[in-house]
Design a protein around this motif. Structure first.
Motif, PDB file in Angstrom:
ATOM      1  N   LEU A 233       5.697  68.119  60.335  1.00  0.00           N
ATOM      2  CA  LEU A 233       5.002  67.663  61.534  1.00  0.00           C
ATOM      3  C   LEU A 233       5.916  67.952  62.721  1.00  0.00           C
ATOM      4  O   LEU A 233       7.101  67.616  62.688  1.00  0.00           O
ATOM      5  CB  LEU A 233       4.698  66.167  61.454  1.00  0.00           C
ATOM      6  CG  LEU A 233       3.706  65.738  60.358  1.00  0.00           C
ATOM      7  CD1 LEU A 233       3.606  64.217  60.289  1.00  0.00           C
ATOM      8  CD2 LEU A 233       2.333  66.339  60.611  1.00  0.00           C
ATOM      9  N   PRO A 234       5.409  68.578  63.762  1.00  0.00           N
ATOM     10  CA  PRO A 234       6.266  69.081  64.845  1.00  0.00           C
ATOM     11  C   PRO A 234       7.160  68.042  65.512  1.00  0.00           C
ATOM     12  O   PRO A 234       8.265  68.359  65.939  1.00  0.00           O
ATOM     13  CB  PRO A 234       5.255  69.652  65.857  1.00  0.00           C
ATOM     14  CG  PRO A 234       4.040  69.946  65.066  1.00  0.00           C
ATOM     15  CD  PRO A 234       3.997  68.923  63.968  1.00  0.00           C
ATOM     16  N   TYR A 235       6.680  66.793  65.619  1.00  0.00           N
ATOM     17  CA  TYR A 235       7.450  65.773  66.333  1.00  0.00           C
ATOM     18  C   TYR A 235       7.950  64.658  65.420  1.00  0.00           C
ATOM     19  O   TYR A 235       8.471  63.642  65.894  1.00  0.00           O
ATOM     20  CB  TYR A 235       6.612  65.169  67.469  1.00  0.00           C
ATOM     21  CG  TYR A 235       6.133  66.184  68.470  1.00  0.00           C
ATOM     22  CD1 TYR A 235       7.038  66.901  69.252  1.00  0.00           C
ATOM     23  CD2 TYR A 235       4.772  66.456  68.622  1.00  0.00           C
ATOM     24  CE1 TYR A 235       6.609  67.844  70.166  1.00  0.00           C
ATOM     25  CE2 TYR A 235       4.321  67.403  69.536  1.00  0.00           C
ATOM     26  CZ  TYR A 235       5.253  68.097  70.306  1.00  0.00           C
ATOM     27  OH  TYR A 235       4.822  69.038  71.212  1.00  0.00           O
ATOM     28  N   ALA A 236       7.810  64.825  64.107  1.00  0.00           N
ATOM     29  CA  ALA A 236       8.210  63.774  63.167  1.00  0.00           C
ATOM     30  C   ALA A 236       9.721  63.577  63.185  1.00  0.00           C
ATOM     31  O   ALA A 236      10.491  64.511  63.405  1.00  0.00           O
ATOM     32  CB  ALA A 236       7.747  64.120  61.758  1.00  0.00           C
ATOM     33  N   THR A 237      10.129  62.339  62.931  1.00  0.00           N
ATOM     34  CA  THR A 237      11.555  62.030  62.817  1.00  0.00           C
ATOM     35  C   THR A 237      11.926  61.680  61.382  1.00  0.00           C
ATOM     36  O   THR A 237      12.909  62.160  60.848  1.00  0.00           O
ATOM     37  CB  THR A 237      11.944  60.857  63.738  1.00  0.00           C
ATOM     38  OG1 THR A 237      11.198  59.695  63.354  1.00  0.00           O
ATOM     39  CG2 THR A 237      11.674  61.190  65.196  1.00  0.00           C
ATOM     40  N   SER A 238      11.087  60.844  60.734  1.00  0.00           N
ATOM     41  CA  SER A 238      11.435  60.356  59.396  1.00  0.00           C
ATOM     42  C   SER A 238      10.182  60.163  58.541  1.00  0.00           C
ATOM     43  O   SER A 238       9.621  59.072  58.482  1.00  0.00           O
ATOM     44  CB  SER A 238      12.206  59.029  59.497  1.00  0.00           C
ATOM     45  OG  SER A 238      12.451  58.496  58.214  1.00  0.00           O
ATOM     46  N   ARG A 390       9.467  62.446  68.712  1.00  0.00           N
ATOM     47  CA  ARG A 390       9.988  63.400  69.695  1.00  0.00           C
ATOM     48  C   ARG A 390       8.886  63.982  70.587  1.00  0.00           C
ATOM     49  O   ARG A 390       9.135  64.904  71.362  1.00  0.00           O
ATOM     50  CB  ARG A 390      10.727  64.534  68.972  1.00  0.00           C
ATOM     51  CG  ARG A 390      12.044  64.097  68.355  1.00  0.00           C
ATOM     52  CD  ARG A 390      12.745  65.221  67.608  1.00  0.00           C
ATOM     53  NE  ARG A 390      12.095  65.504  66.334  1.00  0.00           N
ATOM     54  CZ  ARG A 390      11.327  66.561  66.088  1.00  0.00           C
ATOM     55  NH1 ARG A 390      11.109  67.449  67.032  1.00  0.00           N
ATOM     56  NH2 ARG A 390      10.773  66.742  64.897  1.00  0.00           N
ATOM     57  N   LYS A 391       7.682  63.448  70.477  1.00  0.00           N
ATOM     58  CA  LYS A 391       6.563  63.940  71.288  1.00  0.00           C
ATOM     59  C   LYS A 391       6.787  63.577  72.750  1.00  0.00           C
ATOM     60  O   LYS A 391       7.025  62.409  73.077  1.00  0.00           O
ATOM     61  CB  LYS A 391       5.255  63.323  70.791  1.00  0.00           C
ATOM     62  CG  LYS A 391       4.020  63.835  71.505  1.00  0.00           C
ATOM     63  CD  LYS A 391       2.779  63.187  70.917  1.00  0.00           C
ATOM     64  CE  LYS A 391       1.518  63.687  71.595  1.00  0.00           C
ATOM     65  NZ  LYS A 391       0.306  63.059  71.010  1.00  0.00           N
ATOM     66  N   PRO A 392       6.737  64.535  73.662  1.00  0.00           N
ATOM     67  CA  PRO A 392       6.954  64.230  75.082  1.00  0.00           C
ATOM     68  C   PRO A 392       5.968  63.172  75.571  1.00  0.00           C
ATOM     69  O   PRO A 392       4.766  63.247  75.296  1.00  0.00           O
ATOM     70  CB  PRO A 392       6.700  65.579  75.770  1.00  0.00           C
ATOM     71  CG  PRO A 392       6.965  66.609  74.710  1.00  0.00           C
ATOM     72  CD  PRO A 392       6.534  65.976  73.415  1.00  0.00           C
ATOM     73  N   GLY A 393       6.512  62.156  76.243  1.00  0.00           N
ATOM     74  CA  GLY A 393       5.665  61.118  76.815  1.00  0.00           C
ATOM     75  C   GLY A 393       5.134  60.103  75.823  1.00  0.00           C
ATOM     76  O   GLY A 393       4.234  59.323  76.164  1.00  0.00           O
TER      77      GLY A 393
END
Length: 525
Positions: A233-238, A390-393
């Motif tokens: 997933l492009p903005y996944a962290t964990s 990490r998704k902007p906004g």
């Protein structure tokens, strides 16, 4: 009952007093690091736990978690992060030298696994307590599947010293007793749960997984594919902390109460006595076979999934809730950390210093009692950050109001810097402030987070999770072979292994009950 009338600013200022300055350096930490054994091609090792490492039932340092393949390394409480890291390095070296060609998987999400049946459940011997451990794990397999259970994490154990608690209770004009200490630890825990989303943002390192992890499972996420079989997933962290990992839908209705020790203990006990219609399909008796310990929402308290737990060292066969009730909270266990794939030990020194700041901050900050909306809000924020941190906004909710992750983090780091100065002063160094600055760099630029760095490496080279994982696994094993033992020698490890096997045999010889009676007696206590 402890009184909570002082403000954050008043408490922070008080930490400059001599009694706090002399006690703050005595904060202790211990690490529990999980790591899968893998074969040279990156597949899950299906060999048994090596006998040279000792008996997992009775070894204090080297054991297993769910699977024979999922190792767990445990360090004792120490004040100096360098000491803990050196002990951890010694454990890694000894294990590497006794697992032949196998390696340790350097990340949280598992390597390539063909079928869940290829995940061997951990074995602990022939004693009743060993069988209980095994049946509990069979229950986990039947309830959630084995794949979820071989996700690895790092648990960070943290405690304040007796001297600190004396100074803290003096400051608040309350008696320094178990009830008040426990009450303050629960203040810390509630604040941590409110801010738990920050941990996967800063330290999440599992934005991608092997396609085999999802085989035969439904999921709601819009995964993208790279390499031959990696999903991300492009903005996944964990992803480890997402619905794909450590979750239990049955637990969502439990309402575990974190407002005080008594409420917590009672709500956990209720959970292990609440029947589950969903799990009643699995047998839990001698006649039909042991597919689980019981058919309740939680078989035992260890099944409760939480990013943080209050802890007390339990005696043999003592339930965690009984230990807490009789002796109070002695330390807390942070369970929200992914394995750090950029560290040979799964965690680095900077994390120790920042987590000290963060956890002390959680104690200093005013801590209102949880209401259900506040508890739900904390869970929603955590869920949002693990999937798209990490998704902007990205917007989170704080006390019912929308706030961007960026703005909330920036506000927090202003206060973290003040706490770090106090710890620097007490320890005569600048490591706490330096750690906070390094973590703030991740807030200012999400590309500095471990999840972003990991994903960018995969995308840049169009390689699979498993390819990068195997490269690091080989690199870390090779590096360990060139290290010297610093705290625990090879002879000491061999003696520990010998003594653990002798202890396991004694446990087996001491059994006088059938397993059915043993289980009945355990739950009747």
């Amino acid at each position: 009952m402890a009184i909570h009338s002082l403000t954050f600013a008043e408490r922070l200022t008080s930490l400059s007093q001599s009694q706090f300055q002399t006690s703050l350096p005595n904060i202790k930490h211990g690490i529990e690091r999980e790591a899968l054994r893998v074969n040279p091609t990156g597949g899950l090792a299906t060999t048994g736990h090596p006998e040279a490492l000792g008996a997992t039932l009775t070894h204090d340092t080297i054991t297993t978690d769910f699977s024979e393949s999922l190792m767990e390394f445990i360090t004792p409480p120490e004040k100096e992060p360098k000491t803990t890291l050196a002990q951890l390095a010694d454990i890694h070296k000894f294990v590497y030298e006794n697992i032949g060609e196998e390696r340790l998987w350097p990340m949280s999400m598992p390597c390539f696994v063909n079928k869940e049946t290829n995940i061997p459940i951990a074995q602990y011997g022939s004693s009743n307590v060993a069988k209980m451990k095994e049946v509990y794990r069979k229950g986990l397999h039947n309830r959630y599947g084995s794949m979820m259970q071989v996700i690895a994490g790092v648990h960070f154990n943290f405690s304040f010293s007796d001297e600190f608690w004396q100074a803290w209770c003096d400051l608040h004009k309350v008696e320094n007793n178990l009830d008040n200490r426990s009450s303050y630890y629960f203040d810390l825990i509630r604040n941590f749960r409110t801010l738990a989303w920050l941990v996967p943002y800063l330290y999440g390192a599992s934005p991608a997984l092997c396609q085999s992890f999802l085989e035969g499972k439904e999921n709601k996420f819009p995964f993208k594919k790279l390499g031959r079989g990696t999903l991300y997933l492009p903005y996944a962290t964990s992803l480890r902390m997402s619905d794909l990992g450590y979750t239990n839908s049955e637990q969502s209705s439990l309402n575990i109460d974190y407002n005080d020790l008594s409420s917590y203990v009672n709500s956990v006990r209720e959970a292990i006595h609440t029947p589950s219609e969903h799990y009643s399909v699995f047998s839990s008796n001698e006649k039909e076979g042991w597919e689980q310990l019981n058919s309740n929402v939680l078989q035992i308290e260890n099944e409760l999934y939480s990013p943080i737990r209050p802890k007390q060292v339990a005696k043999s066969l003592e339930k965690p809730s009984d230990a807490l009730e009789s002796r109070g909270v002695s330390y807390i266990e942070v369970r929200a950390l992914d394995v750090n794939p950029f560290s040979q030990l799964g965690i680095n020194e900077n994390q120790f210093y920042f987590l000290d700041v963060f956890l002390l901050y959680c104690l200093l900050k005013e801590s209102p009692k949880f209401t259900q909306p506040a508890y739900d809000e904390s869970d929603d924020n955590l869920d949002a950050v693990v999937i798209e941190g990490r998704k902007p906004g990205l917007m989170l909710k704080h006390e019912g109001k929308a706030i961007s992750l960026q703005d909330w983090s920036t506000e927090l780091f202003v206060e973290f810097k003040e706490v770090a100065k106090i710890l620097d002063q007490a320890n005569s160094n600048a490591k706490y402030s330096e750690a906070v600055e390094r973590e703030f760099d991740k807030v200012k630029d999400p590309n500095n987070t471990p999840s972003a760095k990991w994903l960018s490496t995969l995308l840049e080279h169009d390689i699979d999770n498993s390819t990068l994982g195997l490269e690091l696994a080989f690199e870390y094993k090779t590096h360990a072979s060139g290290l010297n033992y610093l705290h625990i020698t090879e002879d000491m490890f061999r003696q520990q292994a010998k003594e653990s096997i002798e202890s396991r045999i004694k446990v087996e010889q001491a059994d006088t009950k059938s397993f059915a009676v043993f289980i009945q007696d355990y739950f009747a206590r």
